[in-house]
Design a protein around this motif. Structure first.
Motif, short mmCIF file in Angstrom:
data_model
loop_
_atom_site.label_atom_id
_atom_site.label_comp_id
_atom_site.label_asym_id
_atom_site.label_seq_id
_atom_site.Cartn_x
_atom_site.Cartn_y
_atom_site.Cartn_z
N THR A 217 -47.93 -151.87 -28.36
CA THR A 217 -46.93 -152.38 -27.42
C THR A 217 -47.13 -151.82 -26.03
N MET B 5 -31.16 -153.22 -23.98
CA MET B 5 -31.34 -154.65 -23.96
C MET B 5 -30.02 -155.29 -23.56
N ALA C 288 -41.25 -152.10 -26.39
CA ALA C 288 -41.13 -151.52 -27.73
C ALA C 288 -40.32 -152.41 -28.65
N GLY C 289 -39.43 -153.22 -28.09
CA GLY C 289 -38.60 -154.11 -28.89
C GLY C 289 -39.26 -155.44 -29.22
N TRP D 111 -37.51 -144.81 -13.90
CA TRP D 111 -36.55 -145.65 -14.61
C TRP D 111 -37.09 -147.06 -14.82
N LYS E 44 -39.61 -146.76 -17.63
CA LYS E 44 -38.89 -146.52 -18.89
C LYS E 44 -38.26 -147.81 -19.40
N SER E 45 -37.68 -148.58 -18.50
CA SER E 45 -37.05 -149.84 -18.89
C SER E 45 -38.06 -150.85 -19.41
N ARG F 129 -32.95 -161.82 -24.74
CA ARG F 129 -34.35 -161.53 -24.45
C ARG F 129 -34.86 -162.29 -23.22
N GLY G 175 -40.94 -150.13 -20.72
CA GLY G 175 -41.40 -149.61 -22.00
C GLY G 175 -40.42 -149.88 -23.13
N ALA G 176 -39.13 -149.74 -22.85
CA ALA G 176 -38.10 -150.02 -23.86
C ALA G 176 -38.12 -151.50 -24.25
N PHE G 177 -38.30 -152.36 -23.26
CA PHE G 177 -38.38 -153.79 -23.55
C PHE G 177 -39.61 -154.08 -24.41
#
Length: 89
Positions: A69, A1, A44-45, A34, A37-38, A6, A40-42
């Motif tokens: 999510t 992040m 998940a948060g 990538w 993945k990015s 955000r 997905g990471a966003f």
């Protein structure tokens, strides 16, 4: 992040989404991975709540919702063949 920024992160996620949706942009497998993945990471948060989205496939638009999510949609291959958009090589 981006240091808990955000709004800036969401703007980047929207840009990534637009790029992944554009069939005229040729992305490598690594770049695509990538990007996913990015995003997905966003996701998940994000805070708990309902994820509402609209997607289209084979000319049909579908609206869906989930409390997860991440959502997975199974797509059937048409006539056992894979087609590329006219602008793709």
């Amino acid at each position: 992040m981006l240091l808990n920024e955000r709004e800036k992160a969401f703007e980047i996620v929207k840009t990534i989404s637009e790029t992944l949706s554009n069939l005229t942009v040729g992305l490598s497998t690594q770049t695509t991975a990538w990007c996913l993945k990015s995003v997905g990471a966003f996701a998940a948060g994000q805070q708990d709540g309902e994820l509402k989205f609209t997607w289209s496939y084979d000319g049909k638009e579908t609206t869906a919702a989930t409390k997860l999510t991440l959502a997975q949609v199974d797509l059937q291959q048409r006539n056992g063949e894979t087609e590329l958009a006219e602008d793709c090589e």
